[in-house]
Design a protein around this motif. Structure first.
Motif, PDB file in Angstrom:
ATOM      1  N   GLY A 178      23.124  30.854  -0.633  1.00 52.99           N
ATOM      2  CA  GLY A 178      23.627  29.532  -0.309  1.00 52.99           C
ATOM      3  C   GLY A 178      22.735  28.377  -0.696  1.00 52.99           C
ATOM      4  N   ALA A 179      21.701  28.650  -1.478  1.00 53.41           N
ATOM      5  CA  ALA A 179      20.764  27.602  -1.873  1.00 53.41           C
ATOM      6  C   ALA A 179      20.179  27.947  -3.236  1.00 53.41           C
ATOM      7  CB  ALA A 179      19.656  27.443  -0.834  1.00 53.41           C
ATOM      8  N   ILE A 180      19.436  26.991  -3.825  1.00 55.19           N
ATOM      9  CA  ILE A 180      18.787  27.234  -5.099  1.00 55.19           C
ATOM     10  C   ILE A 180      17.354  26.721  -5.041  1.00 55.19           C
ATOM     11  CG2 ILE A 180      19.602  25.046  -6.115  1.00 55.19           C
ATOM     12  CD1 ILE A 180      19.835  26.606  -8.803  1.00 55.19           C
ATOM     13  N   ASP A 181      16.467  27.501  -5.586  1.00 56.97           N
ATOM     14  CA  ASP A 181      15.059  27.132  -5.691  1.00 56.97           C
ATOM     15  C   ASP A 181      14.923  26.015  -6.736  1.00 56.97           C
ATOM     16  OD1 ASP A 181      12.317  27.031  -6.061  1.00 56.97           O
ATOM     17  OD2 ASP A 181      12.137  29.050  -6.865  1.00 56.97           O
ATOM     18  N   PRO A 182      14.184  24.950  -6.452  1.00 56.68           N
ATOM     19  CA  PRO A 182      14.018  23.888  -7.442  1.00 56.68           C
ATOM     20  C   PRO A 182      13.488  24.380  -8.788  1.00 56.68           C
ATOM     21  CG  PRO A 182      13.233  23.138  -5.319  1.00 56.68           C
ATOM     22  CD  PRO A 182      13.551  24.605  -5.164  1.00 56.68           C
ATOM     23  N   LEU A 183      12.639  25.416  -8.776  1.00 56.02           N
ATOM     24  CA  LEU A 183      12.137  25.951 -10.045  1.00 56.02           C
ATOM     25  C   LEU A 183      13.253  26.629 -10.835  1.00 56.02           C
ATOM     26  CD1 LEU A 183       8.670  27.429  -8.995  1.00 56.02           C
ATOM     27  CD2 LEU A 183       9.136  25.296 -10.201  1.00 56.02           C
ATOM     28  N   VAL A 184      14.161  27.306 -10.134  1.00 58.32           N
ATOM     29  CA  VAL A 184      15.307  27.918 -10.808  1.00 58.32           C
ATOM     30  C   VAL A 184      16.223  26.830 -11.359  1.00 58.32           C
ATOM     31  CG1 VAL A 184      17.367  29.346 -10.490  1.00 58.32           C
ATOM     32  CG2 VAL A 184      15.194  30.017  -9.433  1.00 58.32           C
ATOM     33  N   LEU A 185      16.438  25.785 -10.585  1.00 60.32           N
ATOM     34  CA  LEU A 185      17.267  24.678 -11.047  1.00 60.32           C
ATOM     35  C   LEU A 185      16.665  24.018 -12.281  1.00 60.32           C
ATOM     36  CD1 LEU A 185      19.716  22.851 -10.611  1.00 60.32           C
ATOM     37  CD2 LEU A 185      18.308  21.465  -9.057  1.00 60.32           C
ATOM     38  N   GLU A 186      15.357  23.885 -12.286  1.00 59.42           N
ATOM     39  CA  GLU A 186      14.679  23.311 -13.457  1.00 59.42           C
ATOM     40  C   GLU A 186      14.912  24.171 -14.692  1.00 59.42           C
ATOM     41  OE1 GLU A 186      10.073  22.537 -14.948  1.00 59.42           O
ATOM     42  OE2 GLU A 186      10.498  22.655 -12.792  1.00 59.42           O
ATOM     43  N   GLN A 187      14.789  25.493 -14.537  1.00 58.51           N
ATOM     44  CA  GLN A 187      15.025  26.405 -15.664  1.00 58.51           C
ATOM     45  C   GLN A 187      16.493  26.359 -16.112  1.00 58.51           C
ATOM     46  OE1 GLN A 187      12.546  28.414 -17.245  1.00 58.51           O
ATOM     47  NE2 GLN A 187      11.256  27.028 -16.056  1.00 58.51           N
ATOM     48  N   LEU A 188      17.418  26.271 -15.159  1.00 59.12           N
ATOM     49  CA  LEU A 188      18.822  26.204 -15.487  1.00 59.12           C
ATOM     50  C   LEU A 188      19.153  24.937 -16.258  1.00 59.12           C
ATOM     51  CD1 LEU A 188      21.698  27.375 -15.215  1.00 59.12           C
ATOM     52  CD2 LEU A 188      21.848  26.195 -12.993  1.00 59.12           C
ATOM     53  N   ARG A 189      18.600  23.827 -15.824  1.00 64.84           N
ATOM     54  CA  ARG A 189      18.866  22.563 -16.506  1.00 64.84           C
ATOM     55  C   ARG A 189      18.291  22.524 -17.923  1.00 64.84           C
ATOM     56  NH1 ARG A 189      17.776  18.614 -11.227  1.00 64.84           N
ATOM     57  NH2 ARG A 189      19.958  18.562 -10.517  1.00 64.84           N
ATOM     58  N   ALA A 190      17.238  23.294 -18.148  1.00 67.61           N
ATOM     59  CA  ALA A 190      16.602  23.333 -19.468  1.00 67.61           C
ATOM     60  C   ALA A 190      17.240  24.361 -20.391  1.00 67.61           C
ATOM     61  CB  ALA A 190      15.110  23.636 -19.324  1.00 67.61           C
TER      62      ALA A 190
END
Length: 272
Positions: free
Chosen positions: A255-267
């Motif tokens: 139910g959540a996302i790690d900011p580091l994972v979000l950073e990798q996803l956005r890149a």
């Protein structure tokens, strides 16, 4: 021909070794550690049997200094040996044989042992100790590396640079919680092995450490929509499917996302 640090985390739960040398694949020779038991480094004219023998002594609750006393007393080549040992509690211990090539020596304190031979001078171990003592807020892998980097910057191995290794153990800290191997990284042949090791630690932190629960972002509203759109655009049916391919599964949260994972996803870019 090597400089190393054997250390214990501030909470006493992690034990590890960091080492660098002008020697091919030094990580295959020097370090040994078992969670809840102890850690050691064997070097100079390394006696590899010290690893198994030392850990066996540590398993009996023998103090670090007494482990070294037992190891060197039974070794006819002790004059050319160097070894450092840390137990789950108490001060570390280090031994430098009188026939080790200069400069050779070490320093010890509560939870650490630092030693080296064929060094540019005593400033190498002195700077390693300074960095270790200053790094109490760091994780054990980062603290060990900080000490190693300080020794390298102070001159390190007088013959040059070639390899480095970082090995630490902690109960249940391995991949998926199935082993005690917290980190096991080696740079076997590189002109800047200690610098390269820092880059590998950053990758290890990304791929294998758990996210900080206080930083997790709830997957709701606009963020949930963005993540869905990005994952779909990359050709995946779910965040978990994409994360598994990218080796980020250890950082997933319900139910959540790690900011580091979000950073990798956005890149991430769609594959052609």
């Amino acid at each position: 021909m090597t400089f190393s640090i054997v250390g214990r985390s501030a909470d006493g739960q992690s034990l590890g070794v960091a080492v660098a040398s002008k020697f091919l694949a030094v990580g295959a020779v020097v370090p040994a550690a078992v969670s809840g038991v102890g850690a050691l480094a064997t070097q100079a004219f390394a006696n590899l049997a010290f690893r198994e023998q030392g850990l066996a002594l540590l398993r009996t609750g023998t103090a670090a200094a007494d482990v070294i006393a037992g190891l060197v007393a039974a070794d006819p080549g002790r004059a050319q040996r160097q070894v450092g040992v840390v137990a789950p509690t108490g001060p570390g211990a280090s031994y430098t044989g009188p026939e080790c090539f200069a400069w050779a020596g070490g320093v010890t304190g509560d939870g650490y042992a630092i030693q080296g031979n064929i060094l540019t001078g005593p400033e190498v171990v002195a700077e390693m100790e300074r960095a270790w003592l200053a790094g109490s807020a760091l994780s054990l892998p980062r603290r060990l590396h900080a000490a190693l980097a300080a020794g390298d910057a102070a001159g390190g191995d007088s013959r040059g640079r070639q390899s480095a290794a970082l090995y630490s153990v902690r109960h249940g800290a391995g991949y998926g919680g199935a082993t005690d191997t917290e980190i096991d990284l080696r740079v076997d042949d590189d002109p800047d092995p200690v610098g390269r090791m820092s880059q590998l630690i950053s990758l290890w932190e990304l791929y294998f450490t758990k996210p900080d629960p206080t930083t997790l972002l709830p997957l709701v509203d606009d963020l949930a929509h963005e993540v869905h759109e990005r994952v779909t655009a990359l050709g995946y049916t779910s965040l978990a499917a994409w994360a598994g391919v990218e080796n980020l599964e250890e950082r997933l949260a319900d139910g959540a996302i790690d900011p580091l994972v979000l950073e990798q996803l956005r890149a991430a870019k769609p594959k052609p």
